[in-house]
Write a protein that holds these residues in place. Structure first.
Motif, PDB file in Angstrom:
ATOM      1  N   THR A 119       0.887  -1.239   0.107  1.00  0.00           N
ATOM      2  CA  THR A 119      -0.058   0.012   0.112  1.00  0.00           C
ATOM      3  C   THR A 119       0.865   1.300   0.040  1.00  0.00           C
ATOM      4  O   THR A 119       0.542   2.140  -0.646  1.00  0.00           O
ATOM      5  N   GLY A 120       1.675   1.281   1.083  1.00  0.00           N
ATOM      6  CA  GLY A 120       2.653   2.487   0.984  1.00  0.00           C
ATOM      7  C   GLY A 120       3.551   2.601  -0.281  1.00  0.00           C
ATOM      8  O   GLY A 120       3.645   3.855  -0.968  1.00  0.00           O
ATOM      9  N   GLY A 121       3.916   1.555  -0.984  1.00  0.00           N
ATOM     10  CA  GLY A 121       4.691   1.469  -2.165  1.00  0.00           C
ATOM     11  C   GLY A 121       3.936   2.346  -3.159  1.00  0.00           C
ATOM     12  O   GLY A 121       4.598   2.963  -4.063  1.00  0.00           O
ATOM     13  N   ILE A 122       2.566   1.714  -3.357  1.00  0.00           N
ATOM     14  CA  ILE A 122       1.934   1.894  -4.797  1.00  0.00           C
ATOM     15  C   ILE A 122       1.321   3.482  -4.268  1.00  0.00           C
ATOM     16  O   ILE A 122       1.265   4.328  -5.584  1.00  0.00           O
ATOM     17  N   ILE A 123       1.475   3.852  -3.189  1.00  0.00           N
ATOM     18  CA  ILE A 123       0.793   5.254  -3.002  1.00  0.00           C
ATOM     19  C   ILE A 123       2.033   6.197  -3.248  1.00  0.00           C
ATOM     20  O   ILE A 123       1.751   7.335  -3.972  1.00  0.00           O
ATOM     21  N   LEU A 124       2.903   5.797  -2.814  1.00  0.00           N
ATOM     22  CA  LEU A 124       4.222   6.611  -3.292  1.00  0.00           C
ATOM     23  C   LEU A 124       4.562   6.787  -4.743  1.00  0.00           C
ATOM     24  O   LEU A 124       4.788   7.649  -5.303  1.00  0.00           O
ATOM     25  N   PHE A 125       4.235   5.428  -5.582  1.00  0.00           N
ATOM     26  CA  PHE A 125       4.585   5.447  -6.905  1.00  0.00           C
ATOM     27  C   PHE A 125       3.283   6.443  -7.659  1.00  0.00           C
ATOM     28  O   PHE A 125       3.774   7.186  -8.579  1.00  0.00           O
ATOM     29  N   SER A 184      -7.742  -1.399  -1.160  1.00  0.00           N
ATOM     30  CA  SER A 184      -8.901  -2.337  -0.612  1.00  0.00           C
ATOM     31  C   SER A 184      -8.624  -3.470  -0.061  1.00  0.00           C
ATOM     32  O   SER A 184      -9.092  -3.991   0.975  1.00  0.00           O
ATOM     33  N   GLY A 185      -7.584  -4.310  -0.589  1.00  0.00           N
ATOM     34  CA  GLY A 185      -6.989  -5.508  -0.035  1.00  0.00           C
ATOM     35  C   GLY A 185      -6.570  -5.216   1.340  1.00  0.00           C
ATOM     36  O   GLY A 185      -6.862  -6.062   2.306  1.00  0.00           O
ATOM     37  N   HIS A 186      -5.606  -4.181   1.733  1.00  0.00           N
ATOM     38  CA  HIS A 186      -5.150  -3.767   2.926  1.00  0.00           C
ATOM     39  C   HIS A 186      -6.400  -3.567   3.690  1.00  0.00           C
ATOM     40  O   HIS A 186      -6.358  -4.137   5.135  1.00  0.00           O
ATOM     41  N   VAL A 187      -7.331  -2.846   3.513  1.00  0.00           N
ATOM     42  CA  VAL A 187      -8.520  -2.574   4.407  1.00  0.00           C
ATOM     43  C   VAL A 187      -9.163  -3.831   4.639  1.00  0.00           C
ATOM     44  O   VAL A 187      -9.679  -3.946   5.772  1.00  0.00           O
TER      45      VAL A 187
END
Length: 180
Positions: free
Chosen positions: A97-103, A139-142
């Protein structure tokens, strides 16, 4: 008089949930609406078919929602992200999640500043494909957090260092549960 050590949890407070879910929903909605207008809708103009006049407004909403979402994500760093990385639960989905948000933040920044048309078109495609991936990962993380039984969602006791020099703040040392 004995004091209980402070309890910290990776669960988000209600204001943070509201800000995350609202800004993310607005961010995704504006992005999808822009995509639909960009690739499937043309309006009759003075010189033939042209883009919808709503596209600049949708991009503005998308950008504003992005700022709100990044502020909300930044507010999660001290407790939710830090304790999540120290713990074992949902660590992989949290890192993804953090990686895709940064991307997405970097490609969005690039779209704002890239001047070359061919490079910008490529970055745009990468950004909106990443956007669909972001929806799946977030969504998967949540979903993984909601899937856990309520009884297992408990605060983690933190031990504070004692005998600190005057004026120094105590630093919490998380004592996390073993992975399940």
């Amino acid at each position: 008089m004995s004091r209980r050590p402070p309890q910290f949890s990776t669960r988000l407070p209600s204001w943070q949930k509201w800000l995350i879910y609202t800004s993310f929903s607005l961010l995704v909605s504006a992005g999808v609406c822009w995509l639909v207008l960009e690739y499937f809708v043309r309006v009759d103009g003075e010189f033939g078919p042209e883009r919808s006049p709503w596209q600049p407004t949708l991009l503005s909403i998308h950008g504003l929602a992005c700022f709100a979402f990044l502020v909300a994500v930044g507010a999660m760093l001290p407790v939710h992200v830090r304790l999540g990385l120290l713990g074992k639960r949902n660590r992989k989905s949290g890192i993804a999640t953090g990686g895709i948000i940064l991307f997405m933040a970097l490609t969005g920044y690039g779209l704002y500043y890239i001047a070359d048309d061919s490079l910008r078109a490529w970055a745009s495609t990468v950004h909106w494909l990443g956007g669909f991936t972001t929806v799946l990962i977030v969504s998967g993380h949540v979903w993984l957090a909601w899937k856990r039984p309520q009884a297992k969602r408990k605060a983690v006791p933190i031990q504070l260092k004692k005998n600190l020099p005057i004026g120094e703040m105590p630093v919490p040392e998380p004592q996390l549960e073993a992975a399940e």
